[in-house]
Design a protein around this motif. Structure first.
Motif, PDB file in Angstrom:
ATOM      1  N   PRO A  34    -127.215 -29.124  65.417  1.00 34.77           N
ATOM      2  CA  PRO A  34    -127.958 -28.072  64.978  1.00 34.77           C
ATOM      3  C   PRO A  34    -128.799 -27.806  67.042  1.00 34.77           C
ATOM      4  O   PRO A  34    -127.921 -28.062  68.140  1.00 34.77           O
ATOM      5  CB  PRO A  34    -128.755 -28.788  65.068  1.00 34.77           C
ATOM      6  CG  PRO A  34    -128.050 -30.463  64.385  1.00 34.77           C
ATOM      7  CD  PRO A  34    -127.067 -30.480  65.774  1.00 34.77           C
ATOM      8  N   GLU A  35    -129.105 -25.960  66.836  1.00 32.47           N
ATOM      9  CA  GLU A  35    -129.838 -25.456  68.035  1.00 32.47           C
ATOM     10  C   GLU A  35    -130.658 -26.159  68.093  1.00 32.47           C
ATOM     11  O   GLU A  35    -131.498 -26.914  67.450  1.00 32.47           O
ATOM     12  CB  GLU A  35    -129.949 -23.816  67.690  1.00 32.47           C
ATOM     13  CG  GLU A  35    -127.930 -23.347  67.278  1.00 32.47           C
ATOM     14  CD  GLU A  35    -128.639 -21.730  66.877  1.00 32.47           C
ATOM     15  OE1 GLU A  35    -128.485 -21.068  68.485  1.00 32.47           O
ATOM     16  OE2 GLU A  35    -128.639 -21.209  65.493  1.00 32.47           O
TER      17      GLU A  35
ATOM     18  N   HIS B  35    -133.801 -24.346  68.536  1.00 32.06           N
ATOM     19  CA  HIS B  35    -135.485 -24.365  67.926  1.00 32.06           C
ATOM     20  C   HIS B  35    -134.963 -24.918  65.853  1.00 32.06           C
ATOM     21  O   HIS B  35    -136.125 -25.020  65.657  1.00 32.06           O
ATOM     22  CB  HIS B  35    -134.302 -22.847  67.805  1.00 32.06           C
ATOM     23  CG  HIS B  35    -133.429 -22.381  66.971  1.00 32.06           C
ATOM     24  ND1 HIS B  35    -133.683 -21.640  65.793  1.00 32.06           N
ATOM     25  CD2 HIS B  35    -132.803 -22.189  67.809  1.00 32.06           C
ATOM     26  CE1 HIS B  35    -132.615 -21.511  65.711  1.00 32.06           C
ATOM     27  NE2 HIS B  35    -131.971 -20.895  66.909  1.00 32.06           N
ATOM     28  N   ASP B  36    -134.248 -25.628  65.894  1.00 29.08           N
ATOM     29  CA  ASP B  36    -133.580 -26.022  64.334  1.00 29.08           C
ATOM     30  C   ASP B  36    -134.839 -26.970  64.024  1.00 29.08           C
ATOM     31  O   ASP B  36    -135.693 -27.146  63.459  1.00 29.08           O
ATOM     32  CB  ASP B  36    -132.668 -26.447  64.049  1.00 29.08           C
ATOM     33  CG  ASP B  36    -131.809 -25.161  64.184  1.00 29.08           C
ATOM     34  OD1 ASP B  36    -132.053 -24.294  63.979  1.00 29.08           O
ATOM     35  OD2 ASP B  36    -130.568 -25.606  63.929  1.00 29.08           O
TER      36      ASP B  36
ATOM     37  N   SER C 232    -125.314 -23.319  62.348  1.00 28.45           N
ATOM     38  CA  SER C 232    -125.997 -24.363  62.898  1.00 28.45           C
ATOM     39  C   SER C 232    -126.764 -25.371  61.265  1.00 28.45           C
ATOM     40  O   SER C 232    -126.777 -24.571  60.379  1.00 28.45           O
ATOM     41  CB  SER C 232    -127.888 -23.776  63.307  1.00 28.45           C
ATOM     42  OG  SER C 232    -128.088 -25.453  64.124  1.00 28.45           O
TER      43      SER C 232
ATOM     44  N   VAL D 129    -127.345 -28.721  59.021  1.00 26.38           N
ATOM     45  CA  VAL D 129    -128.344 -27.651  58.693  1.00 26.38           C
ATOM     46  C   VAL D 129    -129.070 -29.692  59.046  1.00 26.38           C
ATOM     47  O   VAL D 129    -128.980 -30.491  59.004  1.00 26.38           O
ATOM     48  CB  VAL D 129    -128.377 -27.912  57.240  1.00 26.38           C
ATOM     49  CG1 VAL D 129    -128.024 -26.345  56.894  1.00 26.38           C
ATOM     50  CG2 VAL D 129    -127.283 -28.882  56.059  1.00 26.38           C
TER      51      VAL D 129
ATOM     52  N   ASP E 176    -134.972 -28.142  57.752  1.00 28.75           N
ATOM     53  CA  ASP E 176    -133.784 -26.620  58.709  1.00 28.75           C
ATOM     54  C   ASP E 176    -132.960 -26.335  57.868  1.00 28.75           C
ATOM     55  O   ASP E 176    -131.800 -27.027  58.243  1.00 28.75           O
ATOM     56  CB  ASP E 176    -134.882 -26.815  60.011  1.00 28.75           C
ATOM     57  CG  ASP E 176    -133.849 -25.623  60.336  1.00 28.75           C
ATOM     58  OD1 ASP E 176    -134.771 -24.676  60.365  1.00 28.75           O
ATOM     59  OD2 ASP E 176    -133.144 -25.227  61.078  1.00 28.75           O
ATOM     60  N   GLY E 177    -132.481 -25.296  57.375  1.00 28.36           N
ATOM     61  CA  GLY E 177    -131.328 -24.314  56.932  1.00 28.36           C
ATOM     62  C   GLY E 177    -131.598 -24.507  55.760  1.00 28.36           C
ATOM     63  O   GLY E 177    -130.023 -23.861  55.406  1.00 28.36           O
TER      64      GLY E 177
ATOM     65  N   ARG F  79    -129.798 -20.806  54.782  1.00 28.14           N
ATOM     66  CA  ARG F  79    -127.571 -21.709  55.291  1.00 28.14           C
ATOM     67  C   ARG F  79    -127.319 -22.513  54.806  1.00 28.14           C
ATOM     68  O   ARG F  79    -126.041 -21.707  53.802  1.00 28.14           O
ATOM     69  CB  ARG F  79    -127.820 -22.202  56.761  1.00 28.14           C
ATOM     70  CG  ARG F  79    -128.411 -21.718  57.806  1.00 28.14           C
ATOM     71  CD  ARG F  79    -128.149 -21.901  59.009  1.00 28.14           C
ATOM     72  NE  ARG F  79    -128.639 -23.526  59.492  1.00 28.14           N
ATOM     73  CZ  ARG F  79    -129.983 -23.642  59.751  1.00 28.14           C
ATOM     74  NH1 ARG F  79    -130.589 -22.098  60.051  1.00 28.14           N
ATOM     75  NH2 ARG F  79    -130.505 -25.191  60.076  1.00 28.14           N
TER      76      ARG F  79
END
Length: 120
Positions: A11-12, A14-15, A82, A84, A96-97, A100
């Motif tokens: 994951p990035e 910022h996630d 990225s 999830v 988050d995600g 996506r």
């Protein structure tokens, strides 16, 4: 469609704050911190887009939703998404995600989605 070509390995950064912002609306702050820490350190695993959607109980956003479309176009340009961040519960929380996962479902509902999962 080879799923490893569509997703980043991790994951990035910022996630994680994004997941915390969402979870903070649902859970006490100390629990949010514990869950985000668990998401940072848990192993990345894979699940099918259709199973994530079913377990979350969330509606599938349409392919023309601006954020879903952005992710679909990102994949078509050869950029990776990225993984999830999920929180196991009833229902499953997509911390988050969400967009996506919806984009992955529109590409093919059986698409493998890398994810990090923490418990409530």
């Amino acid at each position: 469609m080879e799923w490893t070509k569509l997703w980043l390995d991790e994951p990035e950064e910022h996630d994680f704050p994004a997941a915390a912002d969402y979870l903070d609306l649902l859970l006490p702050t100390d629990e949010v911190a514990r869950i985000v820490d668990a998401l940072r350190t848990s192993e990345t695993q894979t699940k099918k887009a259709k199973d994530i959607m079913r377990a979350s109980g969330l509606p599938l956003l349409p392919a023309d939703n601006v954020h879903v479309q952005h992710n679909i176009q990102k994949v078509k340009r050869g950029n990776k998404l990225s993984p999830v961040l999920l929180v196991r519960g009833t229902p499953l929380l997509i911390a988050d995600g969400y967009h996506r996962v919806c984009a992955a479902y529109h590409l093919t509902e059986d698409l493998i989605v890398p994810c990090r999962i923490a418990g409530l």
